[in-house]
Design a protein around this motif. Structure first.
Motif, short mmCIF file in Angstrom:
data_model
loop_
_atom_site.label_atom_id
_atom_site.label_comp_id
_atom_site.label_asym_id
_atom_site.label_seq_id
_atom_site.Cartn_x
_atom_site.Cartn_y
_atom_site.Cartn_z
N ALA A 1 0.83 -1.21 0.00
CA ALA A 1 0.00 0.00 0.00
C ALA A 1 0.86 1.25 0.00
N GLY A 2 0.23 2.37 -0.35
CA GLY A 2 0.89 3.67 -0.35
C GLY A 2 -0.10 4.77 0.01
N LEU A 3 0.45 5.96 0.29
CA LEU A 3 -0.36 7.12 0.66
C LEU A 3 -0.06 8.27 -0.27
N SER A 4 -1.06 9.11 -0.52
CA SER A 4 -0.87 10.26 -1.40
C SER A 4 -0.03 11.34 -0.73
N GLN A 5 0.03 11.35 0.62
CA GLN A 5 0.81 12.34 1.35
C GLN A 5 1.68 11.63 2.39
N GLU A 6 2.94 12.03 2.45
CA GLU A 6 3.85 11.46 3.44
C GLU A 6 3.84 12.27 4.73
N ALA A 7 3.37 13.52 4.65
CA ALA A 7 3.32 14.41 5.83
C ALA A 7 2.26 15.48 5.57
N THR B 1 -1.60 5.07 10.17
CA THR B 1 -2.47 4.52 9.13
C THR B 1 -2.26 3.02 9.05
N ARG B 2 -3.36 2.26 9.11
CA ARG B 2 -3.28 0.81 9.01
C ARG B 2 -4.16 0.33 7.85
N ILE B 3 -3.60 -0.54 7.03
CA ILE B 3 -4.36 -1.20 5.97
C ILE B 3 -4.41 -2.68 6.32
N ILE B 4 -5.61 -3.19 6.52
CA ILE B 4 -5.80 -4.53 7.05
C ILE B 4 -6.56 -5.39 6.05
N LEU C 1 -12.27 -11.58 0.14
CA LEU C 1 -11.24 -10.79 0.81
C LEU C 1 -11.79 -9.38 1.06
N GLU C 2 -11.59 -8.87 2.28
CA GLU C 2 -12.05 -7.53 2.63
C GLU C 2 -10.86 -6.66 3.02
N VAL C 3 -11.03 -5.34 2.88
CA VAL C 3 -9.99 -4.38 3.24
C VAL C 3 -10.56 -3.39 4.25
N ILE C 4 -9.80 -3.16 5.32
CA ILE C 4 -10.15 -2.16 6.33
C ILE C 4 -9.00 -1.17 6.43
N VAL C 5 -9.32 0.13 6.35
CA VAL C 5 -8.32 1.19 6.47
C VAL C 5 -8.66 2.03 7.69
N THR C 6 -7.69 2.21 8.58
CA THR C 6 -7.89 3.07 9.75
C THR C 6 -6.82 4.14 9.79
N VAL C 7 -7.21 5.33 10.21
CA VAL C 7 -6.28 6.44 10.44
C VAL C 7 -6.53 6.93 11.86
N VAL D 1 -7.88 -11.61 10.36
CA VAL D 1 -6.87 -10.74 9.76
C VAL D 1 -5.85 -11.60 9.01
N VAL D 2 -5.67 -11.30 7.72
CA VAL D 2 -4.71 -12.03 6.87
C VAL D 2 -3.37 -11.32 6.85
N ASP D 3 -3.38 -10.00 6.72
CA ASP D 3 -2.14 -9.21 6.69
C ASP D 3 -2.47 -7.79 7.14
N LEU D 4 -1.42 -7.09 7.61
CA LEU D 4 -1.60 -5.73 8.13
C LEU D 4 -0.38 -4.91 7.76
N HIS D 5 -0.64 -3.72 7.21
CA HIS D 5 0.44 -2.79 6.84
C HIS D 5 0.23 -1.50 7.61
N GLU D 6 1.31 -0.96 8.22
CA GLU D 6 1.22 0.26 9.02
C GLU D 6 2.18 1.32 8.48
N GLN D 7 1.74 2.58 8.58
CA GLN D 7 2.58 3.70 8.16
C GLN D 7 2.20 4.94 8.95
N LEU D 8 3.20 5.69 9.40
CA LEU D 8 2.97 6.91 10.17
C LEU D 8 2.94 8.13 9.25
N ILE D 9 2.02 9.05 9.55
CA ILE D 9 1.95 10.32 8.84
C ILE D 9 2.19 11.44 9.86
N PRO D 10 3.32 12.13 9.81
CA PRO D 10 3.55 13.23 10.74
C PRO D 10 2.69 14.44 10.39
#
Length: 253
Positions: free
Chosen positions: A26-32, A189-192, A62-68, A199-208
């Motif tokens: 996964a990726g995000l449109s903004q890093e900060a 930010t978590r993409i699950i 397969l389902e996708v959950i996004v949390t911020v 839960v099959v997989d989980l990706h995490e990323q911080l946005i300052p």
């Protein structure tokens, strides 16, 4: 020689480990995010794809959950009652940690995409994200629900079921709206990925999220030099009053 043997052993263990059938990239449109004087909110586009090492297992979709999630803070929730025609604070409960911002976006209803066991483990729903430990109150869920309702009305708590678009069970994307009243800090930010509620997989990323420019200067001055900040505020107030009075006298004359 010993280091080489250890490296070979580690490689053998890695090759022997089972390959994960599905994982999220996964990726995000903004890093900060920069908070300026004219900041009116922002929007983050979350996008990604599902990598597969084998055909999808079973018939469960397969389902996708996004949390911020924004920084958590203690908060006191008060209950008002009408007494003698006047609304007064009748009771209060202190919540140990409540996210300053929390958004959940899904491809399907949460009850379908996530089991209660996995929710307890990963703290995905709003009820689990709010932590009220050791209150000993039987009515604590009522105070938690009140906080969710209040913050839901101002946009700092969001539940967007069906907002994640899933294309051909491979590509997905969603947009998360951030309000203007953001708290400074790191936003997780978590993409699950889930299948059958697990839960099959989980990706995490911080946005300052940081204040910049004049906002940062005023914030630092107020917190690090409160005496100077107070004196400058007084000087500015006096100057503004004097200028307003001068303009009024000029208009009258």
């Amino acid at each position: 020689m010993r280091a080489r043997v250890l490296a070979l052993c580690a490689l053998a263990l890695a090759l022997a480990a089972p390959v994960q059938a599905e994982r999220v990239v996964a990726g995000l449109s903004q890093e900060a995010i920069a908070i300026t004087t004219n900041f009116a909110g922002s929007e983050i586009l979350v996008y990604g794809a599902v990598q597969r090492a084998a055909p999808p297992p079973g018939a469960e979709p397969l389902e996708v959950i996004v949390t911020v999630q924004g920084p958590s803070q203690p908060v006191t929730v008060r209950r008002k009652e009408r007494r003698f025609g006047i609304w007064v604070n009748a009771d209060a409960s202190r919540i140990d940690a409540a996210p300053s911002f929390y958004a959940v976006s899904t491809t399907a209803p949460l009850a379908q995409a996530l089991s209660q066991t996995e929710d307890l483990r990963h703290r995905i729903t709003l009820d689990q994200a709010i932590r009220a430990v050791g209150t000993g109150r039987s009515d604590q869920p009522m105070f938690n629900a009140a906080l969710i309702r209040i913050r839901g009305e101002d946009g700092t708590y969001q539940v967007n079921e069906g907002a994640v678009r899933f294309r051909e069970q491979t590509l997905f994307d969603t947009a998360v709206r951030l309000p203007a009243n953001l708290t400074e800090g790191d936003y997780l930010t978590r993409i699950i990925l889930t299948r059958g509620g697990a839960v099959v997989d989980l990706h995490e990323q911080l946005i300052p999220v940081r204040k910049v420019g004049l906002e940062r200067l005023i914030y630092n001055l107020a917190h690090e030099r409160p005496l100077i900040y107070g004196i400058l505020s007084l000087v500015i107030a006096i100057a503004a009053g004097w200028m307003a009075s001068a303009v009024f006298r000029y208009m009258r004359g």
